[in-house]
Design a protein around this motif. Sequence first.
Motif, mmCIF file in Angstrom:
data_model
loop_
_atom_site.group_PDB
_atom_site.id
_atom_site.type_symbol
_atom_site.label_atom_id
_atom_site.label_comp_id
_atom_site.label_asym_id
_atom_site.label_seq_id
_atom_site.Cartn_x
_atom_site.Cartn_y
_atom_site.Cartn_z
ATOM 1 N N ARG A 128 84.832 -41.138 -83.385
ATOM 2 C CA ARG A 128 85.918 -41.419 -82.710
ATOM 3 C C ARG A 128 85.708 -42.189 -81.331
ATOM 4 N NH1 ARG A 128 89.979 -37.309 -80.711
ATOM 5 N NH2 ARG A 128 88.820 -35.244 -80.526
ATOM 6 N N GLU A 129 84.607 -41.802 -80.739
ATOM 7 C CA GLU A 129 84.275 -42.332 -79.401
ATOM 8 C C GLU A 129 83.683 -43.751 -79.815
ATOM 9 O OE1 GLU A 129 84.746 -40.819 -76.577
ATOM 10 O OE2 GLU A 129 85.305 -38.772 -77.691
ATOM 11 N N LYS A 130 83.236 -44.260 -81.073
ATOM 12 C CA LYS A 130 82.505 -45.418 -80.987
ATOM 13 C C LYS A 130 83.034 -46.606 -82.009
ATOM 14 C CE LYS A 130 77.814 -43.340 -80.281
ATOM 15 N NZ LYS A 130 77.262 -42.257 -81.121
ATOM 16 N N VAL A 131 84.176 -45.977 -82.551
ATOM 17 C CA VAL A 131 84.904 -46.980 -83.728
ATOM 18 C C VAL A 131 85.326 -48.045 -82.929
ATOM 19 C CG1 VAL A 131 86.775 -45.693 -83.826
ATOM 20 C CG2 VAL A 131 86.455 -47.046 -85.614
ATOM 21 N N HIS A 132 85.748 -49.070 -83.522
ATOM 22 C CA HIS A 132 86.174 -50.291 -83.024
ATOM 23 C C HIS A 132 88.075 -49.705 -82.944
ATOM 24 C CE1 HIS A 132 87.779 -54.135 -81.685
ATOM 25 N NE2 HIS A 132 88.449 -54.191 -82.829
ATOM 26 N N ALA A 133 88.576 -49.926 -82.240
ATOM 27 C CA ALA A 133 90.059 -49.437 -82.412
ATOM 28 C C ALA A 133 90.977 -50.932 -82.293
ATOM 29 C CB ALA A 133 90.511 -48.637 -81.432
ATOM 30 N N ALA A 253 91.219 -48.013 -90.329
ATOM 31 C CA ALA A 253 90.994 -48.609 -88.867
ATOM 32 C C ALA A 253 92.243 -47.902 -88.063
ATOM 33 C CB ALA A 253 90.925 -50.100 -88.776
ATOM 34 N N PRO A 254 91.636 -47.509 -86.892
ATOM 35 C CA PRO A 254 92.653 -46.900 -85.968
ATOM 36 C C PRO A 254 93.422 -47.794 -84.922
ATOM 37 C CG PRO A 254 90.574 -46.524 -85.234
ATOM 38 C CD PRO A 254 90.320 -47.046 -86.563
ATOM 39 N N ILE A 255 94.743 -47.460 -84.747
ATOM 40 C CA ILE A 255 95.354 -48.312 -83.931
ATOM 41 C C ILE A 255 95.643 -47.628 -82.691
ATOM 42 C CG2 ILE A 255 97.539 -49.579 -83.550
ATOM 43 C CD1 ILE A 255 95.974 -50.808 -85.782
ATOM 44 N N THR A 256 95.300 -48.075 -81.510
ATOM 45 C CA THR A 256 95.650 -47.646 -80.041
ATOM 46 C C THR A 256 96.866 -48.003 -79.408
ATOM 47 O OG1 THR A 256 93.737 -48.802 -79.387
ATOM 48 C CG2 THR A 256 93.193 -46.290 -79.810
ATOM 49 N N GLN A 257 97.158 -49.269 -79.788
ATOM 50 C CA GLN A 257 98.386 -49.668 -78.868
ATOM 51 C C GLN A 257 99.401 -50.393 -79.925
ATOM 52 O OE1 GLN A 257 97.617 -52.467 -75.758
ATOM 53 N NE2 GLN A 257 96.377 -51.153 -74.602
ATOM 54 N N ILE A 258 100.687 -50.171 -79.739
ATOM 55 C CA ILE A 258 101.631 -51.035 -80.499
ATOM 56 C C ILE A 258 102.401 -51.687 -79.454
ATOM 57 C CG2 ILE A 258 103.457 -50.918 -81.977
ATOM 58 C CD1 ILE A 258 102.262 -48.199 -83.297
ATOM 59 N N ASP A 259 102.374 -52.994 -79.650
ATOM 60 C CA ASP A 259 103.481 -53.758 -78.461
ATOM 61 C C ASP A 259 102.909 -53.434 -77.212
ATOM 62 O OD1 ASP A 259 104.808 -55.277 -80.641
ATOM 63 O OD2 ASP A 259 106.493 -53.560 -80.689
ATOM 64 N N GLY A 266 96.545 -42.634 -76.374
ATOM 65 C CA GLY A 266 96.127 -44.085 -76.200
ATOM 66 C C GLY A 266 94.566 -44.087 -76.811
ATOM 67 N N LYS A 267 93.902 -42.877 -77.383
ATOM 68 C CA LYS A 267 92.540 -42.719 -77.863
ATOM 69 C C LYS A 267 92.721 -42.614 -79.191
ATOM 70 C CE LYS A 267 90.175 -41.024 -73.849
ATOM 71 N NZ LYS A 267 90.639 -39.954 -73.096
ATOM 72 N N VAL A 268 91.608 -42.907 -79.973
ATOM 73 C CA VAL A 268 91.199 -42.633 -81.479
ATOM 74 C C VAL A 268 91.507 -41.088 -81.552
ATOM 75 C CG1 VAL A 268 90.011 -42.878 -83.458
ATOM 76 C CG2 VAL A 268 89.931 -44.825 -81.549
ATOM 77 N N GLY A 269 92.167 -40.798 -82.630
ATOM 78 C CA GLY A 269 92.374 -39.373 -82.854
ATOM 79 C C GLY A 269 91.626 -38.476 -83.828
ATOM 80 N N PRO A 270 91.535 -37.176 -83.879
ATOM 81 C CA PRO A 270 90.484 -36.464 -84.638
ATOM 82 C C PRO A 270 90.851 -36.577 -85.992
ATOM 83 C CG PRO A 270 92.312 -35.161 -83.463
ATOM 84 C CD PRO A 270 92.654 -36.302 -82.913
ATOM 85 N N VAL A 271 92.211 -36.714 -86.346
ATOM 86 C CA VAL A 271 92.585 -36.843 -87.845
ATOM 87 C C VAL A 271 91.940 -38.102 -88.485
ATOM 88 C CG1 VAL A 271 94.229 -36.738 -89.541
ATOM 89 C CG2 VAL A 271 94.672 -35.439 -87.509
ATOM 90 N N TRP A 272 91.810 -39.319 -87.624
ATOM 91 C CA TRP A 272 91.240 -40.380 -88.242
ATOM 92 C C TRP A 272 89.774 -40.012 -88.555
ATOM 93 C CZ3 TRP A 272 86.748 -42.655 -86.566
ATOM 94 C CH2 TRP A 272 86.321 -43.845 -87.179
#
Length: 287
Positions: A128-133, A253-259, A266-272
């Motif tokens: 989750r530190e390296k994946v593209h969000a 793919a994780p989403i870190t921002q909506i609108d 604001g970070k990729v989460g552990p469940v992802w």
Amino acid sequence: SIAYLNGEYLPLEEARISPLDRGFLFGDGIYEVIPYYNGKSVGLVPHIERMIDGLASVEIKCKKSADEWKVLLDDLIARNEGATNNLGVYVHVSRGTDVKRFHAYPENVEPTIFCFTFAIKDPEPVDREKVHAYTVTTSEDLRWKRCHIKSTALLGNVMHFQQGHASGNSECLLYNANNELTEGSSVNAYIVKDGVVITPIQDNQILPGITRRIIIDSLVADGSIKVEERNVTMDEVYSADEVWISSSSKEIAPITQIDGKPVGNGKVGPVWEAAFRIYTDAKFTHS
Ligand code: PMP
């Protein structure tokens, strides 16, 4: 690359169809996109089944059996050096070429079958530190009421995708008139709340994604993460701990921002990360 068109293999740039093809005139066709990583497909059988179901639902009479499709697609991948590359295969079956432009389904017209391969990226790292969000925008879902059919008539999806793209985002999450999440313009959608993965039910408002199917099946089989299929309100989306999208090319793919606003912290989460590991371990063996 080498393409397949109506029984022949030929260089992609030499492939030609008639402008009277109903795929061109009406978007009258069904398509699929199937990923192959170093020659190994993900979800090949369900992809083929979804296409055969879609063709039947719009009465396109394509005679190829599931086994014949499998041979054709594996062969096309082999001809494009798929054993040592990551390739997506695009499959398109239109109702065919009529002698005039007339809305009614023509009789005795052979479907046009067109397939080609294209390079796809390596899977993202399970980290989750390296994946593209991704970031997304939102819109009321203004497509049609048959979103379960994987139609080549994609203008509704294209217009929503462009809304996201034009505002500097990579997707547009869609909601219905009841303010409930449906999916994205080219992806299925998920929220995570208190460790539970929640995704909209499979009905006429969404495409029955193959990646969605593999995610749900592999999480259920693993048993360590709870999954719910139910209606999801946009309030739940905005207050979710995590939001994900899925498709054959994006996997999960994780989403870190909506609108422009952060999802959770604001970070990729552990469940992802946990879910993506389970998916990655299962994706080649899911039939
Ligand atoms: N929803 C829509 C509207 C799509 O176009 C797609 C495919 N790009 C998906 C969901 C994801 O489906 P799949 O996992 O089968 O690629």
